[in-house]
Design a protein around this motif. Structure first.
Motif, PDB file in Angstrom:
ATOM      1  N   GLN A 136      -6.503  -6.952 -19.810  1.00 30.40           N
ATOM      2  CA  GLN A 136      -5.084  -6.828 -20.103  1.00 30.40           C
ATOM      3  C   GLN A 136      -4.329  -5.939 -19.128  1.00 30.40           C
ATOM      4  N   THR A 137      -4.884  -4.820 -18.712  1.00 31.27           N
ATOM      5  CA  THR A 137      -4.182  -3.931 -17.802  1.00 31.27           C
ATOM      6  C   THR A 137      -4.026  -4.584 -16.438  1.00 31.27           C
ATOM      7  N   ASN A 138      -5.031  -5.309 -15.993  1.00 35.87           N
ATOM      8  CA  ASN A 138      -4.919  -6.039 -14.732  1.00 35.87           C
ATOM      9  C   ASN A 138      -3.832  -7.112 -14.833  1.00 35.87           C
ATOM     10  N   TYR A 139      -3.775  -7.802 -15.967  1.00 37.01           N
ATOM     11  CA  TYR A 139      -2.752  -8.829 -16.159  1.00 37.01           C
ATOM     12  C   TYR A 139      -1.351  -8.214 -16.215  1.00 37.01           C
ATOM     13  N   PHE A 140      -1.219  -7.085 -16.906  1.00 42.36           N
ATOM     14  CA  PHE A 140       0.085  -6.419 -16.965  1.00 42.36           C
ATOM     15  C   PHE A 140       0.514  -5.968 -15.567  1.00 42.36           C
ATOM     16  N   ALA A 141      -0.414  -5.439 -14.782  1.00 41.67           N
ATOM     17  CA  ALA A 141      -0.100  -5.015 -13.411  1.00 41.67           C
ATOM     18  C   ALA A 141       0.330  -6.214 -12.565  1.00 41.67           C
ATOM     19  N   MET A 142      -0.390  -7.327 -12.690  1.00 44.66           N
ATOM     20  CA  MET A 142      -0.044  -8.530 -11.949  1.00 44.66           C
ATOM     21  C   MET A 142       1.349  -9.035 -12.352  1.00 44.66           C
ATOM     22  N   ALA A 143       1.622  -9.029 -13.652  1.00 48.04           N
ATOM     23  CA  ALA A 143       2.929  -9.488 -14.130  1.00 48.04           C
ATOM     24  C   ALA A 143       4.044  -8.581 -13.620  1.00 48.04           C
ATOM     25  N   ILE A 144       3.810  -7.282 -13.598  1.00 49.22           N
ATOM     26  CA  ILE A 144       4.821  -6.343 -13.110  1.00 49.22           C
ATOM     27  C   ILE A 144       5.125  -6.595 -11.641  1.00 49.22           C
ATOM     28  N   VAL A 145       4.094  -6.855 -10.848  1.00 44.87           N
ATOM     29  CA  VAL A 145       4.299  -7.141  -9.428  1.00 44.87           C
ATOM     30  C   VAL A 145       5.165  -8.396  -9.264  1.00 44.87           C
ATOM     31  N   VAL A 146       4.841  -9.448 -10.003  1.00 46.30           N
ATOM     32  CA  VAL A 146       5.637 -10.680  -9.908  1.00 46.30           C
ATOM     33  C   VAL A 146       7.056 -10.431 -10.422  1.00 46.30           C
ATOM     34  N   PHE A 147       7.203  -9.714 -11.551  1.00 40.57           N
ATOM     35  CA  PHE A 147       8.531  -9.385 -12.070  1.00 40.57           C
ATOM     36  C   PHE A 147       9.345  -8.628 -11.021  1.00 40.57           C
ATOM     37  N   LEU A 148       8.723  -7.652 -10.370  1.00 41.62           N
ATOM     38  CA  LEU A 148       9.444  -6.854  -9.373  1.00 41.62           C
ATOM     39  C   LEU A 148       9.883  -7.696  -8.179  1.00 41.62           C
ATOM     40  N   ILE A 149       9.001  -8.582  -7.732  1.00 41.60           N
ATOM     41  CA  ILE A 149       9.354  -9.433  -6.594  1.00 41.60           C
ATOM     42  C   ILE A 149      10.521 -10.338  -6.969  1.00 41.60           C
ATOM     43  N   VAL A 150      10.415 -11.020  -8.102  1.00 43.76           N
ATOM     44  CA  VAL A 150      11.491 -11.923  -8.526  1.00 43.76           C
ATOM     45  C   VAL A 150      12.740 -11.118  -8.888  1.00 43.76           C
ATOM     46  N   GLY A 151      12.553  -9.983  -9.539  1.00 41.76           N
ATOM     47  CA  GLY A 151      13.688  -9.133  -9.902  1.00 41.76           C
ATOM     48  C   GLY A 151      14.422  -8.592  -8.695  1.00 41.76           C
ATOM     49  N   PHE A 152      13.692  -8.295  -7.645  1.00 41.06           N
ATOM     50  CA  PHE A 152      14.318  -7.822  -6.407  1.00 41.06           C
ATOM     51  C   PHE A 152      15.171  -8.920  -5.784  1.00 41.06           C
ATOM     52  N   LEU A 153      14.681 -10.166  -5.862  1.00 38.02           N
ATOM     53  CA  LEU A 153      15.405 -11.290  -5.281  1.00 38.02           C
ATOM     54  C   LEU A 153      16.618 -11.707  -6.103  1.00 38.02           C
ATOM     55  N   ASN A 154      16.544 -11.561  -7.424  1.00 37.75           N
ATOM     56  CA  ASN A 154      17.643 -11.976  -8.304  1.00 37.75           C
ATOM     57  C   ASN A 154      17.660 -11.098  -9.557  1.00 37.75           C
ATOM     58  N   PRO A 155      18.157  -9.865  -9.444  1.00 36.31           N
ATOM     59  CA  PRO A 155      18.025  -8.899 -10.542  1.00 36.31           C
ATOM     60  C   PRO A 155      18.770  -9.273 -11.825  1.00 36.31           C
ATOM     61  N   VAL A 156      19.975  -9.798 -11.733  1.00 37.47           N
ATOM     62  CA  VAL A 156      20.759 -10.097 -12.937  1.00 37.47           C
ATOM     63  C   VAL A 156      20.091 -11.199 -13.757  1.00 37.47           C
ATOM     64  N   SER A 157      19.677 -12.254 -13.092  1.00 34.93           N
ATOM     65  CA  SER A 157      19.019 -13.350 -13.807  1.00 34.93           C
ATOM     66  C   SER A 157      17.684 -12.914 -14.389  1.00 34.93           C
ATOM     67  N   MET A 158      16.986 -12.034 -13.699  1.00 39.07           N
ATOM     68  CA  MET A 158      15.698 -11.561 -14.208  1.00 39.07           C
ATOM     69  C   MET A 158      15.894 -10.718 -15.462  1.00 39.07           C
ATOM     70  N   ILE A 159      16.883  -9.859 -15.471  1.00 35.61           N
ATOM     71  CA  ILE A 159      17.170  -9.042 -16.662  1.00 35.61           C
ATOM     72  C   ILE A 159      17.588  -9.942 -17.811  1.00 35.61           C
ATOM     73  N   LEU A 160      18.459 -10.916 -17.535  1.00 36.12           N
ATOM     74  CA  LEU A 160      18.889 -11.861 -18.562  1.00 36.12           C
ATOM     75  C   LEU A 160      17.695 -12.650 -19.097  1.00 36.12           C
ATOM     76  N   GLY A 161      16.850 -13.152 -18.214  1.00 35.77           N
ATOM     77  CA  GLY A 161      15.676 -13.923 -18.632  1.00 35.77           C
ATOM     78  C   GLY A 161      14.720 -13.089 -19.471  1.00 35.77           C
ATOM     79  N   GLY A 162      14.461 -11.866 -19.045  1.00 32.45           N
ATOM     80  CA  GLY A 162      13.581 -10.980 -19.800  1.00 32.45           C
ATOM     81  C   GLY A 162      14.136 -10.660 -21.176  1.00 32.45           C
ATOM     82  N   ALA A 163      15.445 -10.432 -21.242  1.00 36.06           N
ATOM     83  CA  ALA A 163      16.086 -10.127 -22.530  1.00 36.06           C
ATOM     84  C   ALA A 163      16.012 -11.323 -23.475  1.00 36.06           C
ATOM     85  N   VAL A 164      16.263 -12.520 -22.951  1.00 32.05           N
ATOM     86  CA  VAL A 164      16.210 -13.721 -23.796  1.00 32.05           C
ATOM     87  C   VAL A 164      14.797 -13.943 -24.329  1.00 32.05           C
ATOM     88  N   VAL A 165      13.794 -13.845 -23.459  1.00 35.85           N
ATOM     89  CA  VAL A 165      12.414 -14.047 -23.901  1.00 35.85           C
ATOM     90  C   VAL A 165      12.030 -12.991 -24.938  1.00 35.85           C
TER      91      VAL A 165
END
Length: 191
Positions: A45-74
């Motif tokens: 689980q910790t490895n998966y959470f770390a992997m997810a955070i890395v992907v979230f950060l990469i996508v969030g860096f590229l499109n922060p508003v949509s990433m925050i909106l998407g995370g909030a909706v989910v």
């Protein structure tokens, strides 16, 4: 959340070893496949959470508003579905009988709501892509002795972890706990 433990970050050579520790799941035996996935989700689980955070950060860096909106909706759909399952017997029974369909329903509802706001690509890459990576790894990775021992402790309620709480909320661990208690009861009856 008292008594919750975060599993340690597993070493890279344990998380992603050579091809000898990966195998195609037995798609004919869905219970065994589900058990492998749940076990690996708990163990890594910790490895998966770390992997997810890395992907979230990469996508969030590229499109922060949509990433925050998407995370909030989910997050809202997830919390709402768990609350509804606890409050409504029909939903609770559906979740118990069809846990995988329940998870797919949560993701489908999230996808639909995000499509209304135009953030579908962010949803796909920022939220579902890490989930897909987790599922593929958990499906293909064979379990080891440490993995099985950790899962027995989690399933018996001796340990509580964030992934365990999430899997409980999605109805993915009740079956494993019943198997463990049945096994322990059979051992006690023999003595």
């Amino acid at each position: 959340m008292a008594g919750m433990e975060l599993a340690p970050l597993r070493p890279w050579d344990d998380f992603l070893p050579g091809s000898d520790r990966f195998a195609k799941p037995d798609v004919g035996n869905l219970a065994k496949w589900n058990n492998r996935v749940v076990s690996n989700l708990l163990y890594y689980q910790t490895n998966y959470f770390a992997m997810a955070i890395v992907v979230f950060l990469i996508v969030g860096f590229l499109n922060p508003v949509s990433m925050i909106l998407g995370g909030a909706v989910v997050a809202l759909v997830f919390v709402g579905s768990v609350w509804a399952a606890d409050d409504r017997a029909v939903i609770k029974n559906f979740k118990k009988q069809n846990p995988s369909l329940f998870v797919i329903g949560v993701l489908g509802a999230s996808y639909f709501l995000i499509s209304l706001f135009g953030g579908v690509m962010v949803f796909i890459f920022g939220i579902t892509f890490p989930l897909l990576l987790m599922f593929v790894h958990a499906s293909l990775r064979l379990r080891n002795v440490k993995n099985k021992l950790e899962n027995k402790l989690e399933g018996a309620g001796l340990k509580k972890s964030p992934m365990g709480v999430i899997l409980d909320a999605l109805g993915q661990q009740e079956e494993n706990l019943n198997k463990i208690t049945d096994f322990l009861a059979s051992k006690v009856d023999k003595n």
